[in-house]
Design a protein around this motif. Sequence first.
Motif, PDB file in Angstrom:
ATOM      1  N   HIS A 202      -4.098  22.344 -23.479  1.00  0.00           N
ATOM      2  CA  HIS A 202      -3.045  21.981 -24.267  1.00  0.00           C
ATOM      3  C   HIS A 202      -3.889  21.320 -25.838  1.00  0.00           C
ATOM      4  O   HIS A 202      -3.231  20.872 -26.817  1.00  0.00           O
ATOM      5  CB  HIS A 202      -2.470  20.846 -23.576  1.00  0.00           C
ATOM      6  CG  HIS A 202      -0.935  21.309 -24.129  1.00  0.00           C
ATOM      7  ND1 HIS A 202       0.102  20.773 -24.074  1.00  0.00           N
ATOM      8  CD2 HIS A 202      -0.593  21.242 -25.657  1.00  0.00           C
ATOM      9  CE1 HIS A 202       1.299  20.111 -24.238  1.00  0.00           C
ATOM     10  NE2 HIS A 202       0.916  20.991 -25.562  1.00  0.00           N
ATOM     11  N   ARG A 203      -4.454  20.204 -25.807  1.00  0.00           N
ATOM     12  CA  ARG A 203      -5.231  19.592 -26.701  1.00  0.00           C
ATOM     13  C   ARG A 203      -5.607  20.223 -27.656  1.00  0.00           C
ATOM     14  O   ARG A 203      -6.202  20.338 -28.693  1.00  0.00           O
ATOM     15  CB  ARG A 203      -5.717  17.865 -25.972  1.00  0.00           C
ATOM     16  CG  ARG A 203      -6.786  16.574 -26.591  1.00  0.00           C
ATOM     17  CD  ARG A 203      -6.837  15.325 -26.007  1.00  0.00           C
ATOM     18  NE  ARG A 203      -7.814  15.975 -24.684  1.00  0.00           N
ATOM     19  CZ  ARG A 203      -7.201  16.125 -23.646  1.00  0.00           C
ATOM     20  NH1 ARG A 203      -6.799  15.632 -23.422  1.00  0.00           N
ATOM     21  NH2 ARG A 203      -8.322  16.348 -22.234  1.00  0.00           N
ATOM     22  N   ALA A 204      -6.598  20.670 -26.975  1.00  0.00           N
ATOM     23  CA  ALA A 204      -7.893  22.175 -28.052  1.00  0.00           C
ATOM     24  C   ALA A 204      -6.837  23.200 -28.569  1.00  0.00           C
ATOM     25  O   ALA A 204      -7.205  22.977 -29.520  1.00  0.00           O
ATOM     26  CB  ALA A 204      -8.674  22.488 -26.830  1.00  0.00           C
ATOM     27  N   LEU A 205      -6.143  23.380 -28.124  1.00  0.00           N
ATOM     28  CA  LEU A 205      -4.766  24.761 -28.839  1.00  0.00           C
ATOM     29  C   LEU A 205      -4.460  23.320 -30.049  1.00  0.00           C
ATOM     30  O   LEU A 205      -4.398  23.645 -31.274  1.00  0.00           O
ATOM     31  CB  LEU A 205      -3.955  24.899 -28.278  1.00  0.00           C
ATOM     32  CG  LEU A 205      -3.823  26.182 -27.289  1.00  0.00           C
ATOM     33  CD1 LEU A 205      -2.883  26.144 -26.344  1.00  0.00           C
ATOM     34  CD2 LEU A 205      -4.099  27.084 -27.949  1.00  0.00           C
ATOM     35  N   LEU A 206      -3.950  21.974 -29.520  1.00  0.00           N
ATOM     36  CA  LEU A 206      -2.887  21.611 -31.208  1.00  0.00           C
ATOM     37  C   LEU A 206      -3.913  21.370 -31.838  1.00  0.00           C
ATOM     38  O   LEU A 206      -3.586  20.593 -32.970  1.00  0.00           O
ATOM     39  CB  LEU A 206      -2.431  20.031 -30.189  1.00  0.00           C
ATOM     40  CG  LEU A 206      -1.389  20.229 -28.642  1.00  0.00           C
ATOM     41  CD1 LEU A 206      -0.833  18.684 -27.854  1.00  0.00           C
ATOM     42  CD2 LEU A 206      -0.393  21.672 -29.733  1.00  0.00           C
ATOM     43  N   GLU A 207      -5.632  20.503 -31.067  1.00  0.00           N
ATOM     44  CA  GLU A 207      -6.324  20.046 -32.717  1.00  0.00           C
ATOM     45  C   GLU A 207      -6.643  21.234 -33.219  1.00  0.00           C
ATOM     46  O   GLU A 207      -7.604  20.724 -34.309  1.00  0.00           O
ATOM     47  CB  GLU A 207      -7.254  19.616 -31.129  1.00  0.00           C
ATOM     48  CG  GLU A 207      -6.557  18.464 -31.408  1.00  0.00           C
ATOM     49  CD  GLU A 207      -7.623  17.884 -30.071  1.00  0.00           C
ATOM     50  OE1 GLU A 207      -8.888  18.257 -29.955  1.00  0.00           O
ATOM     51  OE2 GLU A 207      -7.987  16.526 -29.286  1.00  0.00           O
ATOM     52  N   GLY A 208      -6.580  22.365 -33.252  1.00  0.00           N
ATOM     53  CA  GLY A 208      -6.765  23.853 -33.659  1.00  0.00           C
ATOM     54  C   GLY A 208      -8.707  23.918 -33.620  1.00  0.00           C
ATOM     55  O   GLY A 208      -8.813  24.983 -33.872  1.00  0.00           O
ATOM     56  N   ARG A 209      -8.806  23.739 -32.391  1.00  0.00           N
ATOM     57  CA  ARG A 209     -10.188  24.348 -31.517  1.00  0.00           C
ATOM     58  C   ARG A 209      -9.870  25.456 -31.365  1.00  0.00           C
ATOM     59  O   ARG A 209     -11.362  26.245 -31.022  1.00  0.00           O
ATOM     60  CB  ARG A 209     -10.936  23.192 -30.657  1.00  0.00           C
ATOM     61  CG  ARG A 209     -11.261  21.528 -31.279  1.00  0.00           C
ATOM     62  CD  ARG A 209     -11.779  21.332 -30.233  1.00  0.00           C
ATOM     63  NE  ARG A 209     -11.112  20.415 -29.321  1.00  0.00           N
ATOM     64  CZ  ARG A 209     -10.980  19.838 -27.854  1.00  0.00           C
ATOM     65  NH1 ARG A 209     -12.244  20.644 -27.682  1.00  0.00           N
ATOM     66  NH2 ARG A 209      -9.759  19.111 -27.604  1.00  0.00           N
ATOM     67  N   VAL A 210      -9.753  25.692 -30.724  1.00  0.00           N
ATOM     68  CA  VAL A 210      -9.080  27.330 -30.162  1.00  0.00           C
ATOM     69  C   VAL A 210      -7.564  28.110 -30.855  1.00  0.00           C
ATOM     70  O   VAL A 210      -6.744  27.526 -31.445  1.00  0.00           O
ATOM     71  CB  VAL A 210      -8.381  27.865 -28.684  1.00  0.00           C
ATOM     72  CG1 VAL A 210     -10.039  27.576 -28.559  1.00  0.00           C
ATOM     73  CG2 VAL A 210      -7.701  26.762 -28.424  1.00  0.00           C
ATOM     74  N   GLN A 211      -7.435  28.759 -30.827  1.00  0.00           N
ATOM     75  CA  GLN A 211      -6.075  29.662 -32.022  1.00  0.00           C
ATOM     76  C   GLN A 211      -4.607  30.284 -30.327  1.00  0.00           C
ATOM     77  O   GLN A 211      -3.783  30.288 -31.161  1.00  0.00           O
ATOM     78  CB  GLN A 211      -6.535  30.603 -32.546  1.00  0.00           C
ATOM     79  CG  GLN A 211      -7.315  30.281 -34.241  1.00  0.00           C
ATOM     80  CD  GLN A 211      -8.646  29.556 -33.571  1.00  0.00           C
ATOM     81  OE1 GLN A 211      -9.761  30.771 -33.476  1.00  0.00           O
ATOM     82  NE2 GLN A 211      -8.551  28.858 -33.992  1.00  0.00           N
TER      83      GLN A 211
END
Length: 300
Positions: A202-211
């Motif tokens: 969830h965090r990686a998505l919101l931070e844009g690290r993954v699309q």
Amino acid sequence: MSRAMVLAASMRVLARVLAPVLAVLAVSCGSNEAQPLVVGAAESAESRVLAEIYAQALARTGAAVRIEPGLRGRSEVFAALDAGDIAVTADHNGALLAVLNTGAEAPTSDKVTEELNGSLPQGTITSDPAEGADFEPRVLVTTATAQQRGIESVEQLGAQCPSMVAGVAVVPDLFELPEVAGKISGCEFASTEVFSGPEELHRALLEGRVQAGVLGGPAEFLSGGTEGLKVLADPEDAIRPENPLALVRKGALDDRELEKLNYVAGELTTDELATLVSRVRDEAADPGELARTWLDAHGL
């Protein structure tokens, strides 16, 4: 002594000899009748919840039932069914098919059921799948990405997969899903990154690290909710369904007992089962109490 008296005496002797034998036989027969149906459970919260639901549902038909905990892995499950150590256990239809028939291409619940029935080991059958409880992996993007790229469904995602990095995370305490269970038809991501759990994904998505994110179960298992995220619909079955069902040793249940498990399948829903599993996993709630309340609420 008359012949009649001799015969009577002989009968009394025979009765004394047979009495212990008949008593043993009576105990033996009674013991066989009292042998309980054994419902096997693995260590995951999902398995324990479903084992309690199945066991208590069967008990309400009048059967003697007990739960055998601690099963490890599907190979042990099938060995226990084959040996007669357990009569019933729970699993997912899609995952089972992936294990038993690696080349199966079945995309829909009906097709999965059809191919699974043809792939089961001899002497094993299943209940109906709980089609209202689909624990297939969910594909997530941020609401901003969904709007910018015009993505509402997994099918619409397909053409854009080559330009996206995807994050993957399992959901703890669910049935283990083979890698093929997360396969998205028509989608090949540029690359993938594995995360330790739903919160990190969830965090990686919101931070844009993954699309894009592939979560190994329903979005209800995102403890922080889906704020800022879009859960993509899958109306075209791009991902194989993962419906809970009961694996049953053939001949272990009578028609009424098997019908009871089918009634259970007809009542299970994704959100209710996810709530039960989360309460066992996160709150250490008693799966037996939760199962009893759920069965009562559904008139089972």
